[in-house]
Design an enzyme around this catalytic site. Structure first.
Site, PDB file in Angstrom:
ATOM      1  N   LEU A 117       0.844  -1.202   0.000  1.00  9.46           N
ATOM      2  CA  LEU A 117       0.000   0.000   0.000  1.00  9.46           C
ATOM      3  C   LEU A 117       0.881   1.254   0.000  1.00  9.46           C
ATOM      4  O   LEU A 117       0.731   2.132  -0.839  1.00  9.46           O
ATOM      5  CB  LEU A 117      -0.915  -0.014   1.244  1.00  9.46           C
ATOM      6  CG  LEU A 117      -1.854   1.189   1.406  1.00  9.46           C
ATOM      7  CD1 LEU A 117      -2.879   1.243   0.278  1.00  9.46           C
ATOM      8  CD2 LEU A 117      -2.581   1.146   2.756  1.00  9.46           C
ATOM      9  N   SER A 138       1.491   8.036   5.200  1.00 14.42           N
ATOM     10  CA  SER A 138       0.269   8.249   6.002  1.00 14.42           C
ATOM     11  C   SER A 138      -0.931   8.562   5.136  1.00 14.42           C
ATOM     12  O   SER A 138      -2.065   8.384   5.571  1.00 14.42           O
ATOM     13  CB  SER A 138       0.491   9.393   7.002  1.00 14.42           C
ATOM     14  OG  SER A 138       1.493   9.038   7.928  1.00 14.42           O
ATOM     15  N   ILE A 148       7.899  -2.732   2.418  1.00 16.53           N
ATOM     16  CA  ILE A 148       6.940  -3.835   2.355  1.00 16.53           C
ATOM     17  C   ILE A 148       7.451  -5.066   3.122  1.00 16.53           C
ATOM     18  O   ILE A 148       8.428  -5.711   2.711  1.00 16.53           O
ATOM     19  CB  ILE A 148       6.603  -4.186   0.883  1.00 16.53           C
ATOM     20  CG1 ILE A 148       6.128  -2.911   0.151  1.00 16.53           C
ATOM     21  CG2 ILE A 148       5.566  -5.302   0.816  1.00 16.53           C
ATOM     22  CD1 ILE A 148       4.960  -2.181   0.812  1.00 16.53           C
ATOM     23  N   THR A 149       6.747  -5.379   4.205  1.00 20.12           N
ATOM     24  CA  THR A 149       7.092  -6.545   5.032  1.00 20.12           C
ATOM     25  C   THR A 149       6.900  -7.829   4.227  1.00 20.12           C
ATOM     26  O   THR A 149       5.886  -7.968   3.530  1.00 20.12           O
ATOM     27  CB  THR A 149       6.199  -6.566   6.297  1.00 20.12           C
ATOM     28  OG1 THR A 149       6.380  -5.336   6.990  1.00 20.12           O
ATOM     29  CG2 THR A 149       6.541  -7.736   7.212  1.00 20.12           C
ATOM     30  N   ARG A 152      19.969  -8.802  40.599  1.00 16.81           N
ATOM     31  CA  ARG A 152      21.110  -7.882  40.520  1.00 16.81           C
ATOM     32  C   ARG A 152      21.301  -7.140  41.851  1.00 16.81           C
ATOM     33  O   ARG A 152      20.402  -6.407  42.297  1.00 16.81           O
ATOM     34  CB  ARG A 152      20.848  -6.864  39.393  1.00 16.81           C
ATOM     35  CG  ARG A 152      21.915  -5.808  39.237  1.00 16.81           C
ATOM     36  CD  ARG A 152      23.201  -6.386  38.705  1.00 16.81           C
ATOM     37  NE  ARG A 152      24.191  -5.354  38.404  1.00 16.81           N
ATOM     38  CZ  ARG A 152      25.447  -5.617  38.153  1.00 16.81           C
ATOM     39  NH1 ARG A 152      25.882  -6.868  38.137  1.00 16.81           N
ATOM     40  NH2 ARG A 152      26.291  -4.643  37.888  1.00 16.81           N
ATOM     41  N   GLU A 159       1.288   0.820  10.244  1.00 18.75           N
ATOM     42  CA  GLU A 159      -0.152   0.600  10.478  1.00 18.75           C
ATOM     43  C   GLU A 159      -0.834   1.828  11.065  1.00 18.75           C
ATOM     44  O   GLU A 159      -1.679   1.733  11.953  1.00 18.75           O
ATOM     45  CB  GLU A 159      -0.357  -0.592  11.416  1.00 18.75           C
ATOM     46  CG  GLU A 159      -0.110  -1.918  10.737  1.00 18.75           C
ATOM     47  CD  GLU A 159      -1.170  -2.261   9.720  1.00 18.75           C
ATOM     48  OE1 GLU A 159      -2.138  -1.483   9.587  1.00 18.75           O
ATOM     49  OE2 GLU A 159      -1.019  -3.287   9.046  1.00 18.75           O
ATOM     50  N   PHE A 198      -6.522  15.930   9.213  1.00 27.09           N
ATOM     51  CA  PHE A 198      -5.416  15.302   8.459  1.00 27.09           C
ATOM     52  C   PHE A 198      -4.718  16.302   7.556  1.00 27.09           C
ATOM     53  O   PHE A 198      -5.343  17.196   7.023  1.00 27.09           O
ATOM     54  CB  PHE A 198      -5.939  14.120   7.621  1.00 27.09           C
ATOM     55  CG  PHE A 198      -6.459  13.001   8.479  1.00 27.09           C
ATOM     56  CD1 PHE A 198      -5.606  12.310   9.320  1.00 27.09           C
ATOM     57  CD2 PHE A 198      -7.807  12.675   8.485  1.00 27.09           C
ATOM     58  CE1 PHE A 198      -6.082  11.291  10.133  1.00 27.09           C
ATOM     59  CE2 PHE A 198      -8.289  11.664   9.293  1.00 27.09           C
ATOM     60  CZ  PHE A 198      -7.425  10.978  10.123  1.00 27.09           C
TER      61      PHE A 198
END
Ligand code: TGC
Ligand code: FAD
Length: 394
Positions: free
Chosen positions: A136, A143, A168-169, A279, A374, A394
């Site tokens: 996309l 955005s 792109i994943t 610790r 996302e 926006f």
């Protein structure tokens, strides 16, 4: 490191069904036994650990909330969310792989594809035989994907795709890409549509995104389409509503991220508590110092709030009442919470906190991507501002 026991301060376990708990526990055990021993090396080696794909498929986590008819597990959305939580407790990149495959590739094929698309692709994607990616975002339209310049031009017997997609994943590993492109308005059809694009199509190329400092155990790539010829039926026939259909996919993926972020935060708190008890500094465990206890209390509070959001959101999704704005609130709140928890855990760990043997810094770096993809945190602020005021900023 001790096995992860879970963090459940408000006894959310008692609200889950036996099946939901069983799914969560199965994925939790797999993450402990199979993912945790290899994830550090995968991260440092900047490679998605591909060997886990058949195991993820065997666990039934790919497209887990889609119908059995197509080879999927047909789980409810709370069980699906718990899967995302456990995967991201391991690594955000592994959850991303599963999110993209299920929510961004299988979901649009299921929701907007033809029966032939579903039968061709869903069983292969569920079994891990095929890998998918979702295009996309473009270099100049992140955005604001409405401005995309990738085009799919209608020809006498199909389509020709031209343009590029960025970030792109799964892009370089994928066998199939769901690509969103401008088609121009054709009758009642608004001008952005989804296409099922086999990645071996002539003119399709994918290039690894170099130089990342986050999500290192994940494939992030740029896609280029140069006169890619596609058959008539490459278009997802029900994707006729402009940006609405890709945004519907994002709602599915954002839902999973909401749970995943809680998983990453749980991993960090668990690591921080164990470290604080062991610790010793100034003759006492650092966990006995008030500053560290406040830090841990803040982490637990954020995680518990996040778990309650997820649980309620999941039940609403199963009832069919969940809205995209409710998902925006949860994605924004939980990822912000997890980012803060990871940073505080890393700080509690002192010098050791920057080592790959510990997990908080890996989560902290990963969550910067999750904060951005996302829908950035800011974009979800504006979605909520619009929901409250009716005014778009926006
Ligand atoms: P806008 O005019 O507001 O909306 C157009 C139509 O879509 C509807 N809608 C949604 N439907 C379902 N889910 C949503 N989240 C929706 N948001 C809007 C809306 O009701 C309208 O419907 P209709 O019937 O009136 O036509 O659209 P806009 O152009 O003003 O955009 C709004 C905005 C800025 C919120 C949207 O563009 C946006 O969300 N931008 C962020 C882009 C983004 O999130 N990209 C993600 C790319 S994929 C990715 O990052 C994968 S990461 C890997 C992983 O998941 O692990
Ligand atoms: P921009 O949109 O340029 O934003 C830059 C800054 O401006 C941000 O702080 C943003 O919040 C702010 N901003 C933007 N608009 C406004 C406004 N109106 N008002 C105020 N501030 C604003 N995309 C895919 O399609 N598929 C994938 O698989 C995918 N995987 C990804 C994996 C990784 C690791 C990353 C980092 C990204 C991935 N993305 C993917 C892309 C991701 O969705 C985008 O990065 C994201 O939507 C933001 O777009 P951008 O990077 O162009 O930032």
């Amino acid at each position: 490191m001790a096995r992860f026991e879970g963090i459940d301060f408000y006894d959310i376990d008692s609200l889950l069904s036996e099946e939901e708990r069983m799914v969560r526990d199965t994925v939790r055990a797999w993450v402990e036994d199979r993912l945790m021993p290899i994830i550090g090396d995968a991260y440092i080696g900047r490679q998605f650990p591909r060997e886990i794909i058949p195991e993820l498929a065997e666990l039934g986590v790919l497209g887990a909330n889609l119908p059995e008819k197509y080879g999927c597990a047909e789980l409810n959305n709370v069980a699906y969310g718990l899967i995302m939580q456990e995967l991201e407790r391991g690594d955000s990149g592994v959850r991303s792989f599963a999110s993209v495959q299920g929510a961004l590739v299988m979901y649009p094929i299921y929701a907007f594809g033809s029966e032939a698309h579903r039968e061709t692709w869903l069983p292969k994607l569920a079994s891990g035989e095929a890998i998918g990616c979702f295009g996309l975002t473009e270099p100049d339209y992140g955005s604001n994907p409405a401005g995309m310049i990738t085009t799919a031009k209608k020809t006498s017997d199909g389509w020709v795709l031209n343009g590029a997609k960025m970030w792109i994943t799964n892009g370089s590993m994928a066998d199939v890409a769901v690509v969103w492109a401008q088609t121009g308005e054709l009758g009642d059809v608004k001008g952005i549509r989804g296409f099922v694009v086999p990645t071996d199509s002539p003119g399709f190329s994918a290039k690894d995104q170099k130089g990342k400092l986050s999500l290192l155990a994940s494939d992030t790539s740029e896609l280029v389409f140069q006169d890619v010829e596609l058959p008539e039926d490459a278009v997802l026939p029900e994707s006729t509503g402009g940006l609405k259909h890709p945004l519907m996919c994002l709602t599915q993926a954002r839902y999973g991220i909401t749970w995943g972020a809680v998983g990453a935060a749980m991993a960090c708190l668990s690591e921080a508590v164990a470290y604080a008890k062991e610790r010793v500094m100034f003759d006492a465990p650092i966990g006995q110092k008030q500053i560290q206890q406040v830090r841990l209390a803040d982490m637990l509070t954020g995680i518990t709030q996040g778990q309650l959001l997820c649980y309620r959101l999941g039940r609403m999704k199963d009832e069919g009442t969940m809205t995209p704005q409710q998902v925006s609130l949860a994605k924004r709140a939980n990822v912000d919470m997890a980012t803060n928890v990871a940073r505080e855990a890393r700080r509690l760990l002192g010098g050791n906190g920057i080592l790959v043997e510990y997990h908080s810094m890996r989560h902290m770096a990963n969550l910067e991507s999750v904060y951005t993809y996302e829908g950035t945190h800011d974009i979800h602020s504006l979605v909520l501002g619009q929901a409250l005021t009716g005014l778009s900023a926006f």
